[in-house]
Design an enzyme around this catalytic site. Structure first.
Site, mmCIF file in Angstrom:
data_model
loop_
_atom_site.group_PDB
_atom_site.id
_atom_site.type_symbol
_atom_site.label_atom_id
_atom_site.label_comp_id
_atom_site.label_asym_id
_atom_site.label_seq_id
_atom_site.Cartn_x
_atom_site.Cartn_y
_atom_site.Cartn_z
ATOM 1 N N GLU A 325 0.774 -1.367 -0.062
ATOM 2 C CA GLU A 325 -0.053 0.059 -0.119
ATOM 3 C C GLU A 325 0.739 1.385 0.067
ATOM 4 O OE1 GLU A 325 0.882 -1.241 3.789
ATOM 5 O OE2 GLU A 325 -0.297 -2.273 2.401
ATOM 6 N N ASP A 367 22.424 22.173 -28.633
ATOM 7 C CA ASP A 367 22.766 23.209 -29.528
ATOM 8 C C ASP A 367 24.176 23.609 -28.997
ATOM 9 O OD1 ASP A 367 22.927 24.713 -31.878
ATOM 10 O OD2 ASP A 367 21.665 26.297 -30.826
ATOM 11 N N ASP A 635 17.722 26.490 -27.309
ATOM 12 C CA ASP A 635 16.884 27.690 -27.102
ATOM 13 C C ASP A 635 16.167 28.449 -28.336
ATOM 14 O OD1 ASP A 635 19.319 28.734 -27.918
ATOM 15 O OD2 ASP A 635 19.797 30.114 -26.275
ATOM 16 N N ASP A 639 15.585 24.489 -32.694
ATOM 17 C CA ASP A 639 15.732 23.253 -31.906
ATOM 18 C C ASP A 639 14.122 22.850 -31.461
ATOM 19 O OD1 ASP A 639 18.525 24.064 -31.894
ATOM 20 O OD2 ASP A 639 18.069 25.615 -30.414
ATOM 21 N N ASN A 703 7.425 -14.522 2.300
ATOM 22 C CA ASN A 703 6.324 -14.655 3.423
ATOM 23 C C ASN A 703 5.617 -15.625 3.031
ATOM 24 O OD1 ASN A 703 7.678 -12.584 5.141
ATOM 25 N ND2 ASN A 703 6.232 -11.310 4.546
ATOM 26 N N ASN A 728 2.430 -5.237 9.808
ATOM 27 C CA ASN A 728 2.686 -4.436 8.634
ATOM 28 C C ASN A 728 2.577 -3.071 8.914
ATOM 29 O OD1 ASN A 728 2.553 -6.125 5.867
ATOM 30 N ND2 ASN A 728 1.339 -7.320 7.396
ATOM 31 N N ASP A 732 5.327 -0.512 7.783
ATOM 32 C CA ASP A 732 4.837 0.638 6.710
ATOM 33 C C ASP A 732 5.461 2.009 7.164
ATOM 34 O OD1 ASP A 732 3.766 -0.944 5.128
ATOM 35 O OD2 ASP A 732 1.721 -0.525 5.528
#
Length: 906
Positions: A325, A367, A635, A639, A703, A728, A732
């Protein structure tokens, strides 16, 4: 001011878009002077009162975008993803089983509270990070402004005299009736009627899909029943000027424009990037894995234990444990952290995912002018055809640069400044401009026609040396004219090449007496000219360029230069900043290659010179087709196409409008070192996301083995459902700091692409490692610790003894699982030896330590007793430390084998 009419078609009022369309068609059929009268304007422009009145009448020049989602909706969206939906479904099931259907006095909301807490932590963190990122991006975006040149009237506060001025104003300040001046590189700010034009070519591909630019004219057009997009005296918002210049009148603005009328159709979400697709695919793999394994756990426990309600609750808890989660929060926090970090370096990230693309970038095309070289070009020499200083050459160059109204470049500004210092700046007073042929990237030259006091008209053309010699038939020297022979051309080119080898850029200059009796001049008049000399400019490299290119190379990013400049200058400049100048490819050679040959050539060449915009884009596409992740930094208008073709388009705040629009990332300061930091930031983001994904996938896979083994052979559940949920929750909590974790310097040195296959390999190799020690803990607890502490083996005990045996077993496995699951974060985050060769960030180390400490102390607290835990005997902990140490040693060994077999861990 003129007032709008609400026209009626039959008995039905015209729609807003239809009224706007009719205004455009009428404007196309009327002369410019008539339109100025209609909107009560003059060529001098509106004053401030007029502007406000027109804005009130016709609206602002902004297209209504989808309104920003309100805060509550963004808050709600942060909680909506596949994982939280699974958790909420599990919480609903738990609500019915533990509360709604529970016997009187046995209702237990703990499981529901824990699951909702997990959802809340994940969603809140994601919301906060996305809010921070959005605010930073919004603040910086306000610093980038697209402007347009318009005529406006102003009043001198002291003299109260009204004067007209051409002024750059923000595009959203344009109103209907404004007089607008367009030049190459400009975005068209509204739907406009062209009232004068000179070689005006506009790209309408954004609206029509046409790949070729369309030439626009000022003549009126009969247009009954025609589509405005077909009319060549109208230009439209969202299109851009490729070459030439024009004066225009704004006819419709904002939502009334063609672009505005279709904006709702255009406001769709961009297709997901490869990175987003990768994260989504892993998400669904993990969810499918959970959906397959949980029923297996339910059936095994149901058949072996006989208590299906208990088996169901255990399977439900396992489902929660297998749901990653925190993944959406980890991804959002990483990307948001990257955007905030880049914002502090004055970099605007227009798309969050482009930061990750930075990390994957292995080729940067750039460039030359203004990126590798300085923003200031210096005029060093103004020479005649024999290489002598010539004031006449300087004089003609000044007139050309001063009078041109198109896209002035750094060389034009350098000529004007040099002439001002030479006291030639008043020269323009003796001449009057009568015509102009604007620059374009195909001709690579531009011309102005000036008339002197005697009424003679002279065409002055300035451009690339080869093109200038090609259009000249004579050579001028000291007031005399001679034939431009092949030998003289060779001498001029040789002199120019010597200047190029010194790093100088060279422009040629030619003149011609012309007559305007046949109307306006065009590119066809640029022939049979008299070549009078050339100008040499020093375009020095930036001091930081060499270091930045070297740094990018150290991080696996190969820099390639794609420029329209000549090969001699380009080679010299590139050599000075450390780019391999041995191989160079010219635009003419690129043009002659098919795609197969070009694909091979782009791998062997780092410098491309004398390129057109189309050729730049073609080279970028070839590199991408070869499997590279390509960034393009530029720029200029030339380009823009290459930036759109690249994976990451990079521009600067001072770029032309179309370049800024094409870019994913905008630098508010031209500093190549920022690119190195962007690459590092992108790779950190990828590393920390892939850490969580791999550790979650491998941990879940391991697990499953552990749970299935315990379920099959133990006479009771290996852990209570509520204990799995608490486990858990603590895990977490430990993972929250992963986005802020350190990343090994070695890892950052290679470009990183998304590879889903590496995740499955990692899961099958590393996952079972933890199962070995989970099963070792089962055996230890079941055959040694529990019998010793309780006073007998499980089968020998009475009911109360068996309950105490199971409680101790659950507690022992809870603590071992927490230690191994949390320490795996440190094991998997680096291929090196954790804590010694590679240390986690303070935030991650602190949270994982707190998590382990909290879980270890928990059985000795009131809360632990509520969770059916019991005190662990002291002799449990030496066994625990031995198991954890053995686990870390085996995990380290498996990491080494995995790296040896597959090349890298993450």
């Amino acid at each position: 001011m003129t007032k709008k009419n609400t026209q009626i078609k039959g008995n039905v009022p015209l729609t807003k878009s239809e009224r706007a369309r009719r205004r455009l068609l009428r404007a196309a059929n009327r002369e410019g002077d008539t339109l100025l009268i209609q909107y009560e304007n003059t060529i001098a422009g509106f004053d401030e009162d007029d502007v406000e009145e027109m804005r009130e009448e016709y609206g602002v020049n902004k297209i209504t975008k989808q309104s920003e989602e309100p805060l509550f909706k963004r808050f709600f969206s942060a909680f909506i993803n596949p994982f939280t939906i699974v958790l909420l479904a599990l919480a609903t099931v738990s609500f019915f089983t533990d509360i709604f259907w529970a016997a009187p006095g046995e209702a237990d909301p703990t499981a529901v509270i824990i699951i909702l807490t997990m959802v809340g932590v994940s969603g809140m963190l994601r919301f906060i990070q996305e809010l921070r990122s959005g605010n930073a991006a919004k603040h910086l975006s306000e610093m980038v402004e697209t402007t347009v040149c318009a005529a406006r009237k102003y009043e001198d506060e002291e003299t109260e005299e009204v004067y007209s001025q051409k002024k750059e104003i923000p595009m959203d300040e344009i109103v209907v009736g404004d007089v607008i001046y367009l030049a190459a590189g400009d975005m068209v700010p509204a739907d406009v009627r062209i009232i004068s034009a000179k070689d005006l070519f506009i790209s309408q591909s954004a609206l029509t899909g046409e790949s070729e630019p369309v030439e626009k004219f000022a003549q009126t057009e009969k247009n009954a029943g025609r589509n405005p997009l077909e009319l060549n005296n109208l230009a439209f918002m969202g299109t851009n000027v490729i070459s030439g210049s024009a004066t225009a009148i704004a006819i419709t603005v904002g939502d009334d424009t063609i672009l505005g009328s279709i904006s709702q159709q255009l406001q769709t979400k961009a297709p997901p990037t490869s990175f987003e697709k990768g994260v989504n695919s892993v998400s669904w793999v993990l969810i499918r894995f959970m959906l397959v394994m949980v029923p297996v756990v339910l059936l095994v426990n149901g058949f072996t234990k006989g208590n299906w309600i208990e088996a169901f609750l255990f399977a439900l808890s396992v489902a929660v444990g297998l749901t990653p989660e925190m993944l959406p929060m980890i991804v959002s926090a990483n990307l948001a952290k990257g955007a905030v970090s880049m914002s502090k370096k004055r970099v605007i990230v227009k798309s969050l995912n482009s930061i990750q693309n930075f990390g994957a970038m292995d080729v940067l095309c750039t460039d030359k002018t203004g990126t590798i070289t300085q923003d200031k070009v210096i005029l060093e020499l103004h020479l005649d055809i024999h290489g002598n200083d010539s004031i006449d050459v300087l004089r003609h160059a000044f007139l050309n640069s001063h009078y041109q109204t198109g896209l002035k470049n750094l060389m034009d500004f350098s000529i004007i400044e040099f002439a001002r210092n030479a006291e030639l700046h008043n020269l323009w007073e003796d001449y009057k401009k009568v015509d102009e042929i604007p620059f374009d990237f195909n001709r690579r030259r531009m011309s102005v026609a000036v008339e002197n006091s005697a009424g003679q008209v002279e065409l002055i053309t300035k451009g690339a040396i080869e093109e200038m010699l090609a259009i000249s038939s004579n050579a001028g020297y000291n007031g005399t004219t001679e034939l431009l022979t092949g030998k003289l051309k060779e001498g001029i080119l040789a002199a120019c090449h010597r200047l190029n080898d010194k790093g100088m850029r060279v422009l040629g200059l030619a003149v011609k007496q012309v007559s305007l009796t046949n109307g306006a001049l065009s590119a066809a008049d640029e022939g049979s000219m008299t070549f009078i000399g050339y100008l040499a400019f020093l375009d020095p490299p930036k001091e930081s360029a060499g270091g930045a290119i070297k740094a990018l190379g150290e991080y696996g990013v190969r820099v390639k230069v794609l420029t329209g400049d000549n090969d001699g200058v380009t080679k010299t400049v590139c050599r000075s900043v450390g780019i391999d100048a041995q191989n160079i490819l010219l635009g003419s050679e690129v043009e002659a290659m098919n795609d197969e040959k070009l694909a091979k050539a782009v791998e062997e060449t780092d410098i491309f010179a004398k390129l057109s915009p189309v050729q730049k884009a073609r080279i970028v596409t070839a590199l991408r087709n070869n499997g590279h992740t390509v960034g393009f930094m530029g720029d200029g208008i030339n380009d823009a196409a290459a930036m759109k073709a690249a994976d990451v388009g990079i521009s600067v705040d001072t770029a032309v409008d179309i370049a800024k629009e094409s870019a994913n990332i905008i630098l508010l300061e031209k500093d190549l070192m920022v690119l190195e930091e962007g690459v590092i930031e992108g790779r950190k983001i990828y590393a920390n996301i892939i850490k969580y994904i791999k550790m979650t996938a491998s941990s879940n896979f391991g697990n499953m083995f552990s749970v299935l083994a315990a379920s099959a052979f133990l006479p009771f559940l290996p852990m209570l459902p509520i204990q799995i949920l608490v486990l858990n929750l603590i895990y977490d909590f430990s993972c929250i700091a992963i986005p802020w974790d350190n990343v090994d310097h070695d890892y950052l040195r290679k470009p990183r692409k998304w590879d889903a296959s590496s995740i499955s390999r990692f899961m099958f190799w590393i996952g079972p490692t933890s199962s070995v020690f989970d099963i070792s803990t089962y055996l230890l607890m079941f055959f040694i610790i529990c019998p010793r502490f309780i006073g007998g083996h499980f089968a020998e005990l009475d009911e109360s003894g068996r309950i105490a045996f199971a409680m101790l077993f659950h507690t022992g496995w809870f603590v071992e699982s927490l230690w191994s699951q949390t320490l795996v974060v440190h094991m998997i985050r680096t291929p090196k030896i954790p804590f010694i060769q590679s240390r986690a960030s303070i935030q991650l180390a602190l949270l994982t330590t707190l998590g382990i400490a909290a879980g270890t102390i928990l059985p000795y607290t009131w809360l632990g007793s509520q969770l059916n835990m019991t005190h662990l005997p002291l002799y449990y902990f030496p066994y625990l430390l031995a198991i954890i140490l053995a686990y870390m040693l085996l995990a380290t060994a498996m990491k080494k084998v995995f790296v040896w077999k597959y090349g890298e861990l993450l």
